[in-house]
Design a protein around this motif. Structure first.
Motif, PDB file in Angstrom:
ATOM      1  N   ILE A 109       2.900  -5.852  -3.434  1.00  0.00           N
ATOM      2  CA  ILE A 109       3.264  -7.266  -3.292  1.00  0.00           C
ATOM      3  C   ILE A 109       3.247  -7.978  -4.638  1.00  0.00           C
ATOM      4  CG2 ILE A 109       2.524  -9.462  -2.288  1.00  0.00           C
ATOM      5  CD1 ILE A 109       1.531  -7.792   0.158  1.00  0.00           C
ATOM      6  N   ASN A 110       2.222  -7.726  -5.457  1.00  0.00           N
ATOM      7  CA  ASN A 110       2.185  -8.358  -6.780  1.00  0.00           C
ATOM      8  C   ASN A 110       3.350  -7.910  -7.640  1.00  0.00           C
ATOM      9  OD1 ASN A 110      -0.164  -9.641  -6.047  1.00  0.00           O
ATOM     10  ND2 ASN A 110      -1.296  -9.063  -7.890  1.00  0.00           N
ATOM     11  N   ALA A 111       3.662  -6.617  -7.606  1.00  0.00           N
ATOM     12  CA  ALA A 111       4.776  -6.103  -8.408  1.00  0.00           C
ATOM     13  C   ALA A 111       6.099  -6.737  -7.980  1.00  0.00           C
ATOM     14  CB  ALA A 111       4.850  -4.585  -8.295  1.00  0.00           C
ATOM     15  N   LEU A 112       6.276  -6.906  -6.680  1.00  0.00           N
ATOM     16  CA  LEU A 112       7.505  -7.537  -6.182  1.00  0.00           C
ATOM     17  C   LEU A 112       7.663  -8.959  -6.723  1.00  0.00           C
ATOM     18  CD1 LEU A 112       7.513  -6.379  -2.436  1.00  0.00           C
ATOM     19  CD2 LEU A 112       9.101  -5.662  -4.236  1.00  0.00           C
ATOM     20  N   HIS A 113       6.535  -9.624  -6.988  1.00  0.00           N
ATOM     21  CA  HIS A 113       6.569 -10.993  -7.502  1.00  0.00           C
ATOM     22  C   HIS A 113       6.373 -11.044  -9.023  1.00  0.00           C
ATOM     23  CE1 HIS A 113       5.684 -11.777  -3.184  1.00  0.00           C
ATOM     24  NE2 HIS A 113       6.391 -12.865  -3.401  1.00  0.00           N
ATOM     25  N   ASP A 114       6.385  -9.864  -9.670  1.00  0.00           N
ATOM     26  CA  ASP A 114       6.188  -9.769 -11.124  1.00  0.00           C
ATOM     27  C   ASP A 114       4.882 -10.428 -11.562  1.00  0.00           C
ATOM     28  OD1 ASP A 114       8.677  -8.410 -11.836  1.00  0.00           O
ATOM     29  OD2 ASP A 114       9.665 -10.267 -11.226  1.00  0.00           O
ATOM     30  N   LYS A 115       3.869 -10.307 -10.724  1.00  0.00           N
ATOM     31  CA  LYS A 115       2.552 -10.827 -11.040  1.00  0.00           C
ATOM     32  C   LYS A 115       1.691  -9.724 -11.648  1.00  0.00           C
ATOM     33  CE  LYS A 115       0.468 -13.338  -7.986  1.00  0.00           C
ATOM     34  NZ  LYS A 115      -0.118 -13.791  -6.700  1.00  0.00           N
ATOM     35  N   PRO A 116       0.626 -10.072 -12.369  1.00  0.00           N
ATOM     36  CA  PRO A 116      -0.267  -9.046 -12.937  1.00  0.00           C
ATOM     37  C   PRO A 116      -0.817  -8.127 -11.850  1.00  0.00           C
ATOM     38  CG  PRO A 116      -0.769 -11.201 -13.862  1.00  0.00           C
ATOM     39  CD  PRO A 116       0.202 -11.443 -12.743  1.00  0.00           C
ATOM     40  N   LEU A 117      -0.993  -6.870 -12.216  1.00  0.00           N
ATOM     41  CA  LEU A 117      -1.533  -5.869 -11.301  1.00  0.00           C
ATOM     42  C   LEU A 117      -2.980  -5.595 -11.705  1.00  0.00           C
ATOM     43  CD1 LEU A 117       1.526  -3.420 -11.281  1.00  0.00           C
ATOM     44  CD2 LEU A 117       1.128  -5.443  -9.852  1.00  0.00           C
ATOM     45  N   PRO A 118      -3.952  -6.229 -11.027  1.00  0.00           N
ATOM     46  CA  PRO A 118      -5.359  -6.114 -11.451  1.00  0.00           C
ATOM     47  C   PRO A 118      -5.976  -4.778 -11.059  1.00  0.00           C
ATOM     48  CG  PRO A 118      -5.191  -7.474  -9.480  1.00  0.00           C
ATOM     49  CD  PRO A 118      -3.785  -7.124  -9.870  1.00  0.00           C
ATOM     50  N   VAL A 119      -6.401  -4.023 -12.055  1.00  0.00           N
ATOM     51  CA  VAL A 119      -7.011  -2.712 -11.835  1.00  0.00           C
ATOM     52  C   VAL A 119      -8.471  -2.784 -12.274  1.00  0.00           C
ATOM     53  CG1 VAL A 119      -6.980  -0.274 -12.490  1.00  0.00           C
ATOM     54  CG2 VAL A 119      -4.829  -1.511 -12.168  1.00  0.00           C
ATOM     55  N   TYR A 120      -9.366  -2.416 -11.371  1.00  0.00           N
ATOM     56  CA  TYR A 120     -10.791  -2.454 -11.691  1.00  0.00           C
ATOM     57  C   TYR A 120     -11.143  -1.431 -12.777  1.00  0.00           C
ATOM     58  CZ  TYR A 120     -12.029  -5.359  -7.621  1.00  0.00           C
ATOM     59  OH  TYR A 120     -12.167  -6.389  -6.718  1.00  0.00           O
ATOM     60  N   GLY A 121     -11.905  -1.872 -13.790  1.00  0.00           N
ATOM     61  CA  GLY A 121     -12.430  -0.969 -14.806  1.00  0.00           C
ATOM     62  C   GLY A 121     -11.358  -0.183 -15.525  1.00  0.00           C
ATOM     63  N   ASP A 122     -11.629   1.128 -15.723  1.00  0.00           N
ATOM     64  CA  ASP A 122     -10.670   1.982 -16.426  1.00  0.00           C
ATOM     65  C   ASP A 122      -9.591   2.546 -15.505  1.00  0.00           C
ATOM     66  OD1 ASP A 122     -12.054   3.913 -14.977  1.00  0.00           O
ATOM     67  OD2 ASP A 122     -13.122   4.723 -16.708  1.00  0.00           O
ATOM     68  N   GLY A 123      -9.741   2.323 -14.203  1.00  0.00           N
ATOM     69  CA  GLY A 123      -8.718   2.791 -13.261  1.00  0.00           C
ATOM     70  C   GLY A 123      -8.768   4.271 -12.972  1.00  0.00           C
ATOM     71  N   LEU A 124      -9.814   4.949 -13.450  1.00  0.00           N
ATOM     72  CA  LEU A 124      -9.894   6.396 -13.284  1.00  0.00           C
ATOM     73  C   LEU A 124     -10.602   6.815 -11.994  1.00  0.00           C
ATOM     74  CD1 LEU A 124     -10.698   7.494 -16.951  1.00  0.00           C
ATOM     75  CD2 LEU A 124      -8.471   7.213 -15.830  1.00  0.00           C
ATOM     76  N   ASN A 125     -11.026   5.861 -11.199  1.00  0.00           N
ATOM     77  CA  ASN A 125     -11.658   6.179  -9.918  1.00  0.00           C
ATOM     78  C   ASN A 125     -10.689   6.949  -9.035  1.00  0.00           C
ATOM     79  OD1 ASN A 125     -12.500   3.451 -11.045  1.00  0.00           O
ATOM     80  ND2 ASN A 125     -14.229   3.922  -9.726  1.00  0.00           N
ATOM     81  N   VAL A 126     -11.200   7.997  -8.395  1.00  0.00           N
ATOM     82  CA  VAL A 126     -10.364   8.894  -7.591  1.00  0.00           C
ATOM     83  C   VAL A 126     -10.650   8.679  -6.104  1.00  0.00           C
ATOM     84  CG1 VAL A 126      -9.896  11.309  -7.005  1.00  0.00           C
ATOM     85  CG2 VAL A 126     -10.189  10.637  -9.399  1.00  0.00           C
ATOM     86  N   ARG A 127      -9.572   8.577  -5.332  1.00  0.00           N
ATOM     87  CA  ARG A 127      -9.698   8.470  -3.884  1.00  0.00           C
ATOM     88  C   ARG A 127      -8.812   9.527  -3.225  1.00  0.00           C
ATOM     89  NH1 ARG A 127     -13.355   6.220  -5.552  1.00  0.00           N
ATOM     90  NH2 ARG A 127     -14.064   4.061  -5.218  1.00  0.00           N
TER      91      ARG A 127
END
Length: 250
Positions: A109-127
């Protein structure tokens, strides 16, 4: 994280209320949908390690503690009162109707609106990502064929780093990775979840059918086609929540 008491009330007391109702009215099965978060997390440098049903409970947050407490309560009702129960512990779900606060729909949804994409920390968390329809098939199998009193892990065998998912969404939507904005990490943020679904496969014949590469494309397309569902959700009160979770972490 912001208000843990809500989860204690819902996940512990709420579970007790439901099970008492099942006892009163003679329900044939109580099924508890739990989470892999009750196991804590796994180190990023040990890809050979997975959660099994015998992995000790080792929670990291008030939320996961409330889910673990509910699981123990369910098993206690089974032993004390003979309530016919089963428990499933699943990995991260994704797919249609995923609430916009969660990683994948938030980024879409944020990308569709060209808004910032907030990623927690380094983003290396694996799920370990599980398509919601695969999860529903597993629950149905447990209800139909699962053994009362047993716990079943449900995993997607789709391990992905958060940052790689965000980059993939950018690519699928034709958006620049410059939209990615790293924010202060979440408190108690687990590094890696990964489930071994051997038990449910051997006993009930379940395996995930949806590979992440296919599931994420279907999910993105669903959000493109159903703006009428999520647009009202992201307005009003949700914006206050969004600012609390991401606006002050930049």
């Amino acid at each position: 994280i912001e208000n843990p008491a809500i989860f204690l009330e819902t996940n512990i007391m709420g579970t007790a209320v439901l099970m008492d109702a099942c006892r009163k009215y003679g329900i044939q099965r109580y099924h508890q949908v739990s989470t892999d978060e009750v196991y804590g997390d796994l180190p990023l440098d040990r890809p050979d390690l997975f959660f099994t049903e015998t992995t000790p409970i080792h929670t990291s947050s008030p939320y996961s503690s409330s889910k673990a407490s509910a699981d123990l309560l369910v098993l206690a009702y089974h032993r004390t009162y003979g309530l016919p129960v089963t428990i499933s512990r699943c990995s991260n779900n994704y797919g249609p109707y995923h609430f916009p606060e969660k990683l994948i729909p938030l980024m879409i949804i944020n990308a569709l609106h060209d808004k910032p994409l907030p990623v927690y920390g380094d983003g290396l968390n694996v799920r370990d990502w599980l398509y919601v329809e695969d999860h529903c098939r597993a629950i149905d199998l447990i209800l139909q064929k699962g053994h009362v009193g047993e716990v079943y892990n449900i995993g997607g065998h789709n391990e992905m780093r958060n940052i790689d998912i965000v980059k993939l969404i950018c690519k699928e939507l034709g958006k620049p990775e410059s939209l990615i904005h790293h924010v202060t990490d979440r408190k108690g943020h687990d590094r890696r979840y990964a489930i071994d679904p051997t038990k449910i496969h051997k006993e009930l014949g379940w395996l995930p059918e949806t590979k992440f590469a296919d599931g994420i494309k279907k999910t993105i397309q669903w959000y493109l086609d159903h703006e009428d569902w999520w647009q009202p959700i992201i307005s009003g009160e949700y914006q206050q929540y969004y600012q609390k979770m991401y606006g002050s972490r930049g």
